[in-house]
Motif scaffolding. Structure first.
Motif, PDB file in Angstrom:
ATOM      1  N   GLY A 289       0.802  -1.214   0.000  1.00 46.62           N
ATOM      2  CA  GLY A 289       0.000   0.000   0.000  1.00 46.62           C
ATOM      3  C   GLY A 289       0.833   1.261   0.000  1.00 46.62           C
ATOM      4  O   GLY A 289       0.423   2.294  -0.528  1.00 46.62           O
ATOM      5  N   TRP A 290       2.048   1.192   0.582  1.00 44.73           N
ATOM      6  CA  TRP A 290       2.898   2.382   0.651  1.00 44.73           C
ATOM      7  C   TRP A 290       3.830   2.533  -0.551  1.00 44.73           C
ATOM      8  O   TRP A 290       4.582   3.503  -0.636  1.00 44.73           O
ATOM      9  N   GLY A 291       3.806   1.566  -1.483  1.00 45.91           N
ATOM     10  CA  GLY A 291       4.666   1.696  -2.655  1.00 45.91           C
ATOM     11  C   GLY A 291       5.187   0.358  -3.127  1.00 45.91           C
ATOM     12  O   GLY A 291       4.513  -0.680  -2.985  1.00 45.91           O
ATOM     13  N   SER A 292       6.384   0.350  -3.683  1.00 47.29           N
ATOM     14  CA  SER A 292       6.957  -0.861  -4.253  1.00 47.29           C
ATOM     15  C   SER A 292       8.471  -0.812  -4.123  1.00 47.29           C
ATOM     16  O   SER A 292       9.069   0.241  -3.878  1.00 47.29           O
ATOM     17  N   TRP A 293       9.107  -1.973  -4.321  1.00 47.03           N
ATOM     18  CA  TRP A 293      10.560  -2.051  -4.251  1.00 47.03           C
ATOM     19  C   TRP A 293      11.043  -3.204  -5.125  1.00 47.03           C
ATOM     20  O   TRP A 293      10.268  -4.066  -5.529  1.00 47.03           O
ATOM     21  N   SER A 294      12.327  -3.220  -5.385  1.00 47.33           N
ATOM     22  CA  SER A 294      12.922  -4.293  -6.185  1.00 47.33           C
ATOM     23  C   SER A 294      14.406  -4.377  -5.889  1.00 47.33           C
ATOM     24  O   SER A 294      15.026  -3.413  -5.438  1.00 47.33           O
ATOM     25  N   ALA A 295      14.970  -5.549  -6.165  1.00 46.39           N
ATOM     26  CA  ALA A 295      16.422  -5.750  -6.057  1.00 46.39           C
ATOM     27  C   ALA A 295      16.816  -6.844  -7.032  1.00 46.39           C
ATOM     28  O   ALA A 295      16.180  -7.888  -7.083  1.00 46.39           O
ATOM     29  N   THR A 296      17.862  -6.599  -7.816  1.00 53.15           N
ATOM     30  CA  THR A 296      18.264  -7.524  -8.876  1.00 53.15           C
ATOM     31  C   THR A 296      19.760  -7.777  -8.810  1.00 53.15           C
ATOM     32  O   THR A 296      20.542  -6.832  -8.791  1.00 53.15           O
ATOM     33  N   LEU A 297      20.143  -9.031  -8.801  1.00 56.20           N
ATOM     34  CA  LEU A 297      21.532  -9.419  -9.001  1.00 56.20           C
ATOM     35  C   LEU A 297      21.692  -9.886 -10.445  1.00 56.20           C
ATOM     36  O   LEU A 297      20.831 -10.604 -10.959  1.00 56.20           O
ATOM     37  N   PHE A 298      22.779  -9.495 -11.092  1.00 61.26           N
ATOM     38  CA  PHE A 298      22.980  -9.890 -12.491  1.00 61.26           C
ATOM     39  C   PHE A 298      24.457 -10.160 -12.742  1.00 61.26           C
ATOM     40  O   PHE A 298      25.339  -9.681 -12.023  1.00 61.26           O
ATOM     41  N   GLU A 299      24.690 -10.937 -13.775  1.00 62.77           N
ATOM     42  CA  GLU A 299      26.061 -11.199 -14.217  1.00 62.77           C
ATOM     43  C   GLU A 299      26.061 -11.453 -15.719  1.00 62.77           C
ATOM     44  O   GLU A 299      25.189 -12.150 -16.238  1.00 62.77           O
ATOM     45  N   THR A 300      27.046 -10.870 -16.402  1.00 59.58           N
ATOM     46  CA  THR A 300      27.251 -11.090 -17.830  1.00 59.58           C
ATOM     47  C   THR A 300      28.714 -11.412 -18.067  1.00 59.58           C
ATOM     48  O   THR A 300      29.597 -10.662 -17.639  1.00 59.58           O
ATOM     49  N   ARG A 301      28.952 -12.531 -18.730  1.00 55.66           N
ATOM     50  CA  ARG A 301      30.311 -12.910 -19.114  1.00 55.66           C
ATOM     51  C   ARG A 301      30.380 -12.937 -20.638  1.00 55.66           C
ATOM     52  O   ARG A 301      29.548 -13.561 -21.290  1.00 55.66           O
ATOM     53  N   THR A 302      31.373 -12.244 -21.168  1.00 53.43           N
ATOM     54  CA  THR A 302      31.495 -12.061 -22.617  1.00 53.43           C
ATOM     55  C   THR A 302      32.859 -12.546 -23.083  1.00 53.43           C
ATOM     56  O   THR A 302      33.859 -12.356 -22.394  1.00 53.43           O
ATOM     57  N   ARG A 303      32.884 -13.180 -24.231  1.00 52.55           N
ATOM     58  CA  ARG A 303      34.151 -13.497 -24.887  1.00 52.55           C
ATOM     59  C   ARG A 303      34.204 -12.762 -26.213  1.00 52.55           C
ATOM     60  O   ARG A 303      33.184 -12.454 -26.825  1.00 52.55           O
ATOM     61  N   ASP A 304      35.406 -12.467 -26.638  1.00 53.51           N
ATOM     62  CA  ASP A 304      35.633 -11.665 -27.856  1.00 53.51           C
ATOM     63  C   ASP A 304      35.011 -10.278 -27.734  1.00 53.51           C
ATOM     64  O   ASP A 304      34.414  -9.751 -28.686  1.00 53.51           O
ATOM     65  N   GLU A 305      35.151  -9.659 -26.557  1.00 50.59           N
ATOM     66  CA  GLU A 305      34.657  -8.300 -26.357  1.00 50.59           C
ATOM     67  C   GLU A 305      35.247  -7.379 -27.423  1.00 50.59           C
ATOM     68  O   GLU A 305      36.449  -7.414 -27.705  1.00 50.59           O
ATOM     69  N   ILE A 306      34.411  -6.543 -28.045  1.00 49.18           N
ATOM     70  CA  ILE A 306      34.868  -5.610 -29.073  1.00 49.18           C
ATOM     71  C   ILE A 306      35.416  -4.357 -28.391  1.00 49.18           C
ATOM     72  O   ILE A 306      34.711  -3.694 -27.625  1.00 49.18           O
ATOM     73  N   VAL A 307      36.688  -4.031 -28.667  1.00 46.21           N
ATOM     74  CA  VAL A 307      37.334  -2.873 -28.048  1.00 46.21           C
ATOM     75  C   VAL A 307      38.115  -2.111 -29.110  1.00 46.21           C
ATOM     76  O   VAL A 307      38.397  -2.613 -30.199  1.00 46.21           O
ATOM     77  N   VAL A 308      38.497  -0.870 -28.770  1.00 44.75           N
ATOM     78  CA  VAL A 308      39.290  -0.037 -29.667  1.00 44.75           C
ATOM     79  C   VAL A 308      40.716  -0.575 -29.723  1.00 44.75           C
ATOM     80  O   VAL A 308      41.341  -0.842 -28.700  1.00 44.75           O
ATOM     81  N   LEU A 309      41.229  -0.755 -30.941  1.00 46.69           N
ATOM     82  CA  LEU A 309      42.630  -1.114 -31.141  1.00 46.69           C
ATOM     83  C   LEU A 309      43.480   0.143 -31.275  1.00 46.69           C
ATOM     84  O   LEU A 309      44.535   0.268 -30.665  1.00 46.69           O
TER      85      LEU A 309
END
Length: 718
Positions: free
Chosen positions: A518-538
Motif C-alpha cells: 500500500g505504501w509503494g513498491s521495491w525491487s532488487a536484482t543481481l545480475f552477471e554477464t560474461r562475454t568473450r571476444d569483447e569488441i574494443v578499440v585497437l
C-alpha cells in the motif's frame, strides 16, 4: 559462427541464480490496454504494459509519458530515465554526437550514437541493421510510455541488444486534445512544440485515431562551437477493425549541430568550459536529415490465432566535418576529414501468434521472421582547400556499404496467477559488404564481405511467494556484431572490411525479488554477464578508429529501486553497483597505422566508461495548492576509467536539481508551468567520457548551473 560449448563458468553463472534477488521497480498501477499493436517487435501477451512489468520473468521498467514530460525540457531521454537502475543515459552537451546510452555496461564504448543497445519507436527500429542507433528522433512530446528491457530477455530483439529502449506514442482518443508548449533558459536554449490528438468518425462508430507531434529546439551550447538546432515531426494513425488493427507511422527529423570535441585532462582541470582549438579551426559540425515510415497490420483468425505484419523504410543523410589534421589525410588510404553519407533502409517483421486461455492458465506462442537491410553510399573528402580549414576538399573515399539481417524467432509463455514460464530462441544472421569505387595508387580495391551468425536462447521463470512478493530468474545468451564503422578499417591502416574482427558472445543471468504494498513498491536484482571476444578499440587517431576482440570480460552487480509514498511526499530511489573488468589481458596500439599492437592492457583492468556506482533519488512533494509539485533530485556517478589501460579516470560526481511545477484547469483549458534549476551547486564534472579517444580528449564537461522555465497550454474539444 556458432556459440561455444557450455563451460564450467556458465554453469557457475546459472547456479548463482539460486542465490540472487531482484527486478526493476514494480509499482501498483492500473492495468491498461496495450497500444503497441503489431508494431511490437517481439511477443506481446495482450496485457497492459504496467501489468506485464509485474508479471514478467525478467527486468522490465515502464516510464509513463506524463511522468517523462512533467517539469522537463522534453528534448533528451536523459531528462526522465535517471530512475531506471542499470540504465545510463549521459548528456554529452554535444548534439553532434547524440546521447551516450549503456545498459549493464553494453554500449559504453560508443564515441557517438548508440551501440550495443537496441532502440525502437512504435516498434520501428531506431537502430540500423548494423547496430548503430540514435535517440534524437524519439518523440517525447507524444510518448504514451517508454519500456526499458534489461538482462537476458533483451537478446530476443536481435543482435547487439544488450538492452532495449522502446517508446510507444499515444493513440488519439476522444475528446480531441491540442497541446502546445514553450520552454527556454540557459545558453539561449528554447523549445517550441505542439501535439494534436483525436479520433475521426462518431462516438459509436470511431474511425482513425490520430496523433500529430511537431517541435523545434535550438541552443547556443554550453561551450564555444556547440550550438545546435533540431526540428522533428511525428504522425501516428491507427484504426481498429473487426478482429484487428492497422497502424501507420510517419516521422521526419533534421538537425544541425556544431561539435566542441572533448577535452584533455589538463584542459578540463584548467577550464571545463573551454573548447579545444581544433574544433574551431576545422569548424567541426554535423547535419542530419531523416525520413521514415512504418505500416503495421494485425488480424485475428479465430480460435486464438493471429497474424501480425510490420514493414518500415526510410532515408538518412549525414554530412560531418571532423578535426582530422591535414597531415593525417596525406596517406593514400586516408578517408579524409569530411563524411558524406546517404543511407536507405527497410525492414519486415511477420509473425503468427497463438493466445489461448485454459482453466489452469494462459498459453501464448509466437513465431516469426524479421529481416532488415541498409544500403549506404559513403563519400569522404579532405577537410581543407589549400590553407583554408573546415571546407570540403578533394575526394578521398567512395564506396557503397550494405548490411542485412535475417532472424527467425520463436517464443512461448505459460502463465497462471502465481507462475510465469517463458522461453525464446532467435537465430541471427548478419552480412556486411562493401563495394569500393575509390581506387588509386597506394589505395587498392578494398571491396569485401564479412558474415556473423549465432543463436540467442533465453529462459525465464516468475513465481509468486505471496500476493505482494515475487521472485524471478532468467538466463540467456546473445551476440553483439560490430557496426559498419567498427569493421571498416584493418589494423594495418588500410581501408576495407576487417575479417579478423569477430562478434562478441555473451552469457547473462539475473534473478531477484520484487514487492508492492500500500505504501509503494521495491525491487532488487543481481545480475552477471560474461562475454568473450569483447569488441574494443585497437587504435584511435587521425580520424580513424580500428577495433579488435579483447578476450573475456565480466560484468556483475546489483540493482535496487523503489517507489515510496507517505501522504503528499513521494520518494523514488534507485541504485546500481556494477563491477566491469577485463578477465584477459591484451595488447593495443598507441597510433595509426599499427600493424602490430605493443601496448599492454592488464587482466583485471576496469572497462572504461562504466562507473562502479550510480545512485538516483527524487523527492516529490505536493502541498495541495495551485496544482503544485516541488521536486528535488540527486544523481551520483562513481569514478570511471576513460581508457582500457586505466591510466586516467573521471572523478566521481554528485549533481542536485531543484524544480517546481503548477497546473490549473478551468473547463476545457489546462495551464501548466514549470521552473527548474539543474546542477544547483554549480559542480564542475565530466558529464560523459569518450572512451579511448586517441588524442587524450576523453572528457565531455557536464552542464554548469542552469535555470529553465516552461509553459504548456492544453485545450480539449468536446
Amino acid at each position: 559462427m556458432p556459440f561455444g560449448r557450455r563451460t564450467d563458468r556458465w554453469r557457475l553463472v546459472a547456479s548463482s541464480l539460486l542465490l540472487a534477488s531482484g527486478l526493476a521497480s514494480a509499482q501498483t498501477l492500473p492495468e491498461r490496454e496495450d497500444t503497441a499493436g503489431a508494431l511490437a517487435p517481439v511477443l506481446v501477451t495482450g496485457d497492459g504494459a504496467w501489468q506485464r512489468r509485474w508479471l514478467a520473468p525478467g527486468s522490465v521498467e515502464v516510464v509513463d509519458g506524463e511522468e517523462l514530460r512533467a517539469g522537463q525540457l522534453q528534448i533528451n531521454l536523459s531528462e526522465g530515465l535517471g530512475r531506471v537502475p542499470g540504465l545510463v543515459v549521459r548528456n554529452r552537451q554535444n548534439f553532434a554526437q547524440d546521447l551516450q546510452i549503456s545498459v549493464r555496461g553494453f554500449g559504453a564504448r560508443a564515441p557517438f550514437g548508440v551501440r550495443g543497445v537496441r532502440l525502437f519507436v512504435d516498434g520501428i527500429p531506431a537502430s540500423a541493421p548494423d547496430g548503430q542507433g540514435q535517440a534524437a528522433n524519439f518523440p517525447i512530446g507524444s510518448a504514451e510510455r517508454i519500456e526499458v528491457i534489461r538482462g537476458p530477455f533483451s537478446v530476443l530483439y536481435g543482435t547487439s541488444a544488450g538492452g532495449v529502449i522502446t517508446l510507444y506514442t499515444q493513440d488519439g482518443a476522444r475528446p480531441t486534445e491540442w497541446r502546445t508548449g514553450l520552454a527556454g533558459g540557459a545558453n539561449g536554449l528554447w523549445r517550441l512544440s505542439t501535439q494534436l490528438s483525436g479520433q475521426t468518425g462518431a462516438a459509436g462508430q470511431p474511425g482513425w485515431s490520430y496523433t500529430l507531434d511537431a517541435g523545434k529546439f535550438a541552443t547556443d551550447g554550453e561551450r564555444a562551437q556547440s550550438a545546435a538546432s533540431r526540428s522533428t515531426g511525428n504522425l501516428k494513425l491507427a484504426r481498429s477493425h473487426e478482429g484487428g488493427r492497422t497502424v501507420l507511422v510517419l516521422n521526419r527529423q533534421s538537425s544541425v549541430a556544431q561539435d566542441p570535441l572533448g577535452l584533455t585532462r589538463a584542459d578540463f582541470d584548467a577550464d571545463p568550459g573551454q573548447t579545444t582549438t581544433a574544433a574551431t579551426q576545422f569548424n567541426t559540425r554535423k547535419s542530419v536529415s531523416q525520413t521514415q515510415a512504418g505500416l503495421a497490420w494485425e488480424q485475428a483468425l479465430g480460435d486464438g490465432h493471429r497474424i501480425e505484419l510490420m514493414g518500415y523504410g526510410g532515408q538518412r543523410q549525414v554530412r560531418q566535418f571532423l578535426a582530422v589534421p591535414t597531415g593525417a589525410q596525406i596517406p593514400a588510404g586516408s578517408g579524409g576529414g569530411v563524411i558524406d553519407l546517404a543511407r536507405d533502409y527497410w525492414g519486415l517483421n511477420a509473425r503468427w501468434r497463438l493466445d489461448r486461455r485454459y482453466d489452469s492458465g494462459r498459453l501464448t506462442v509466437a513465431t516469426g521472421l524479421a529481416a532488415d537491410r541498409q544500403t549506404e553510399d559513403r563519400l569522404g573528402y579532405e577537410n581543407f582547400v589549400g590553407t583554408t580549414l573546415g571546407v570540403q576538399g578533394n575526394l578521398r573515399r567512395d564506396e557503397t556499404n550494405r548490411a542485412s539481417t535475417l532472424d527467425p524467432y520463436v517464443q512461448a509463455e505459460w502463465r497462471t496467477d502465481a507462475t510465469t514460464l517463458m522461453a525464446g530462441l532467435r537465430h541471427s544472421r548478419v552480412r556486411f559488404s562493401s563495394a569500393d569505387r575509390y581506387i588509386v595508387a597506394g589505395n587498392p580495391d578494398d571491396s569485401g564481405e564479412v558474415r556473423f551468425d549465432g543463436f540467442s536462447p533465453v529462459l525465464g521463470v516468475r513465481r509468486e511467494i505471496t500476493p505482494q512478493l515475487q521472485a524471478f530468474a532468467s538466463v540467456g545468451r546473445g551476440l553483439e556484431t560490430p557496426t559498419l564503422n567498427e569493421v571498416a578499417y584493418r589494423a594495418s591502416g588500410l581501408t576495407g572490411l576487417n575479417p579478423a574482427l569477430n562478434a562478441s558472445r555473451s552469457q547473462s543471468a539475473e534473478a531477484g525479488l520484487r514487492g508492492r504494498y500500500g505504501w509503494g513498491s521495491w525491487s532488487a536484482t543481481l545480475f552477471e554477464t560474461r562475454t568473450r571476444d569483447e569488441i574494443v578499440v585497437l587504435s584511435n587517431s587521425g580520424g580513424r578508429s580500428t577495433f579488435q576482440n579483447a578476450g573475456r570480460t565480466r560484468r556483475h552487480g546489483l540493482e535496487v529501486a523503489g517507489l515510496l509514498q507517505w501522504g503528499r511526499l513521494t520518494v523514488t530511489p534507485s541504485f546500481t553497483w556494477m563491477d566491469a573488468r577485463y578477465r584477459d589481458g591484451f595488447l593495443t596500439c598507441a597510433g595509426t597505422p599499427c600493424a602490430t599492437p605493443t601496448v599492454p592492457v592488464a587482466a583485471g583492468n576496469r572497462m572504461p566508461g562504466l562507473a562502479r556506482q550510480q545512485a538516483y533519488l527524487q523527492l516529490a512533494w505536493e502541498p495541495g495548492w495551485a496544482g503544485s509539485v516541488f521536486t528535488f533530485e540527486a544523481l551520483h556517478t562513481g569514478r570511471m576509467a576513460v581508457n582500457d589501460r586505466n591510466t586516467e579516470f573521471a572523478a566521481a560526481s554528485t549533481v542536485f536539481n531543484l524544480g517546481v511545477r503548477f497546473e490549473q484547469t478551468r473547463g476545457d483549458w489546462t495551464w501548466r508551468e514549470f521552473l527548474r534549476v539543474d546542477n544547483l551547486t554549480d559542480r564542475a564534472y565530466a558529464g560523459s567520457v569518450i572512451v579511448n579517444e586517441g588524442n587524450g580528449r576523453y572528457y565531455e564537461p557536464g552542464a554548469r548551473r542552469s535555470a529553465y522555465v516552461g509553459v504548456e497550454l492544453v485545450r480539449r474539444f468536446r
